[in-house]
Design a protein around this motif. Structure first.
Motif, PDB file in Angstrom:
ATOM      1  N   SER A  50      29.209  22.933  34.875  1.00  0.00           N
ATOM      2  CA  SER A  50      29.124  23.648  33.595  1.00  0.00           C
ATOM      3  C   SER A  50      30.365  24.472  33.293  1.00  0.00           C
ATOM      4  O   SER A  50      30.614  24.813  32.132  1.00  0.00           O
ATOM      5  CB  SER A  50      27.884  24.555  33.589  1.00  0.00           C
ATOM      6  N   VAL A  51      31.172  24.800  34.312  1.00  0.00           N
ATOM      7  CA  VAL A  51      32.374  25.621  34.085  1.00  0.00           C
ATOM      8  C   VAL A  51      33.638  24.779  34.044  1.00  0.00           C
ATOM      9  O   VAL A  51      34.734  25.316  33.907  1.00  0.00           O
ATOM     10  CB  VAL A  51      32.510  26.714  35.165  1.00  0.00           C
ATOM     11  N   ALA A  52      33.517  23.454  34.130  1.00  0.00           N
ATOM     12  CA  ALA A  52      34.692  22.594  34.252  1.00  0.00           C
ATOM     13  C   ALA A  52      35.510  22.426  32.973  1.00  0.00           C
ATOM     14  O   ALA A  52      36.734  22.293  33.057  1.00  0.00           O
ATOM     15  CB  ALA A  52      34.270  21.216  34.780  1.00  0.00           C
ATOM     16  N   PRO A  53      34.915  22.407  31.774  1.00  0.00           N
ATOM     17  CA  PRO A  53      35.737  22.234  30.568  1.00  0.00           C
ATOM     18  C   PRO A  53      36.790  23.337  30.442  1.00  0.00           C
ATOM     19  O   PRO A  53      36.516  24.507  30.760  1.00  0.00           O
ATOM     20  CB  PRO A  53      34.719  22.305  29.427  1.00  0.00           C
ATOM     21  N   PRO A  54      37.996  23.011  30.008  1.00  0.00           N
ATOM     22  CA  PRO A  54      39.101  23.980  30.056  1.00  0.00           C
ATOM     23  C   PRO A  54      38.834  25.310  29.355  1.00  0.00           C
ATOM     24  O   PRO A  54      39.183  26.364  29.895  1.00  0.00           O
ATOM     25  CB  PRO A  54      40.250  23.221  29.397  1.00  0.00           C
ATOM     26  N   HIS A  55      38.213  25.290  28.167  1.00  0.00           N
ATOM     27  CA  HIS A  55      37.985  26.561  27.477  1.00  0.00           C
ATOM     28  C   HIS A  55      36.995  27.430  28.239  1.00  0.00           C
ATOM     29  O   HIS A  55      37.197  28.634  28.402  1.00  0.00           O
ATOM     30  CB  HIS A  55      37.483  26.323  26.048  1.00  0.00           C
ATOM     31  N   MET A  56      35.917  26.809  28.736  1.00  0.00           N
ATOM     32  CA  MET A  56      34.936  27.573  29.503  1.00  0.00           C
ATOM     33  C   MET A  56      35.566  28.089  30.794  1.00  0.00           C
ATOM     34  O   MET A  56      35.326  29.231  31.208  1.00  0.00           O
ATOM     35  CB  MET A  56      33.736  26.694  29.810  1.00  0.00           C
ATOM     36  N   ALA A  57      36.386  27.270  31.439  1.00  0.00           N
ATOM     37  CA  ALA A  57      37.048  27.698  32.673  1.00  0.00           C
ATOM     38  C   ALA A  57      37.970  28.879  32.414  1.00  0.00           C
ATOM     39  O   ALA A  57      37.983  29.854  33.176  1.00  0.00           O
ATOM     40  CB  ALA A  57      37.826  26.533  33.280  1.00  0.00           C
ATOM     41  N   ALA A  58      38.730  28.820  31.331  1.00  0.00           N
ATOM     42  CA  ALA A  58      39.642  29.922  31.013  1.00  0.00           C
ATOM     43  C   ALA A  58      38.876  31.201  30.741  1.00  0.00           C
ATOM     44  O   ALA A  58      39.271  32.295  31.187  1.00  0.00           O
ATOM     45  CB  ALA A  58      40.500  29.543  29.808  1.00  0.00           C
ATOM     46  N   LEU A  59      37.761  31.085  30.022  1.00  0.00           N
ATOM     47  CA  LEU A  59      36.948  32.272  29.722  1.00  0.00           C
ATOM     48  C   LEU A  59      36.404  32.884  31.009  1.00  0.00           C
ATOM     49  O   LEU A  59      36.450  34.107  31.202  1.00  0.00           O
ATOM     50  CB  LEU A  59      35.817  31.860  28.779  1.00  0.00           C
TER      51      LEU A  59
END
Length: 315
Positions: A50-59
């Protein structure tokens, strides 16, 4: 290995239940009785996915909750998730858990936003995380559990997660289990790409997948178990996760050895008697709360538990 017919008693019970009324209870029977170990492992993998997409990871790197407070974050979110599934949303305790989840999300983006950048989590991002928490565990069960979940169990999982999503204020939730799977897979195809932030999150989260894998081993065997689990990890996570986290593809031999080991475990489980008492106590102790004396309002990052007046879409 010998199959124990009584092992399927709970499945027969589930198949007789009214899924439209008892969906949360069915999902709890799976999580709390039928596949408890599997959910411990697959739930940790789902969190990582669930945290893998770049925007979510950056947040999430910006919040620091996963990279700096990994144990607290996983522990507290786990307690909230268990409370939602154990009690359901018609019970004040389940409703309190989803409301606290809403406060955590609202305060997270407020906490990291400033005059230079305003962070937000989109509806599709919320929907993807919701879907991932259901789909990754069910796919794990299909692949490695002692039996595959039935159609009734899949519908129950969908209905429970749909209700949770609505209470979280998520819009445009697909109207079926299959629809939610299609949304999830299309989102993964579009958004999963490598980012250094995702790789950093995986470094923090990989041990949280390893620990439930080895938790049932005697203490003297756990160091060896951790080394084996770490070696197996590329074969256990999805190809899209490997891409996002920068994890090398496993060899065919390693994949075969891992799959074989888990299928042997499943065969052994198939021969065991049914679980009569959930191994998840109520209330559930945790490292932060060894006496299980927490309130729902105590769960979450410090900036949330100190600021409980955030907007609540479930209110």
């Amino acid at each position: 290995m010998t199959r124990n017919p009584a092992r399927y008693d709970r499945l027969r019970q589930i198949e007789r239940m009214d899924v439209e009324e008892k969906y949360t209870h069915i999902w709890w029977l799976d999580m709390g009785y039928e596949f408890t170990w599997d959910f411990g492992v697959a739930g940790a993998i789902a969190t990582a996915s669930s945290v893998a997409p770049p925007h979510m990871a950056a947040l999430l790197v910006r919040t620091g909750e996963i990279t700096e407070n990994t144990q607290r974050r996983m522990e507290h979110f786990g307690l909230l998730a268990i409370q939602m599934v154990r009690y359901g949303f018609k019970d004040p305790r389940g409703l309190a858990a989803v409301r606290q989840m809403n406060r955590i999300h609202a305060n997270a983006v407020r906490h990291i936003s400033d005059e230079h950048q305003q962070w937000s989590i989109s509806n599709d991002e919320f929907l993807f995380v919701l879907a991932t928490g259901m789909i990754i565990p069910i796919r794990w069960l299909d692949r490695y559990a002692w039996r595959k979940p039935s159609r009734q169990e899949r519908v129950a999982a969908y209905l429970h997660n749909r209700e949770q999503g609505r209470l979280m204020g998520i819009k445009n939730i697909p109207d079926s289990y299959e629809g939610l799977v299609r949304f999830h897979d299309a989102y993964v195809e579009k958004h999963f790409t490598y980012s250094p932030e995702a790789a950093r999150l995986w470094q923090a989260l990989e041990p949280t997948v390893i620990e439930p894998l080895v938790g049932g081993l005697p203490a003297r065997l756990r160091p060896l178990g951790r080394r084996l689990a770490k070696a197996a990890m590329p074969a256990l996570i999805t190809p899209a996760m490997r891409k996002a986290f920068g994890v090398r593809e496993p060899s065919r031999l390693r994949q075969l050895l891992v799959d074989t080991a888990f299928r042997i475990r499943a065969a052994r489980e198939r021969g065991r008697p049914p679980v009569l008492e959930s191994p998840i106590p109520d209330p559930m102790p945790s490292p932060s709360f060894p006496q299980a004396d927490y309130r729902v309002e105590d769960l979450g990052p410090a900036h949330t538990t100190a600021a409980r007046s955030a907007p609540d879409p479930a209110a």
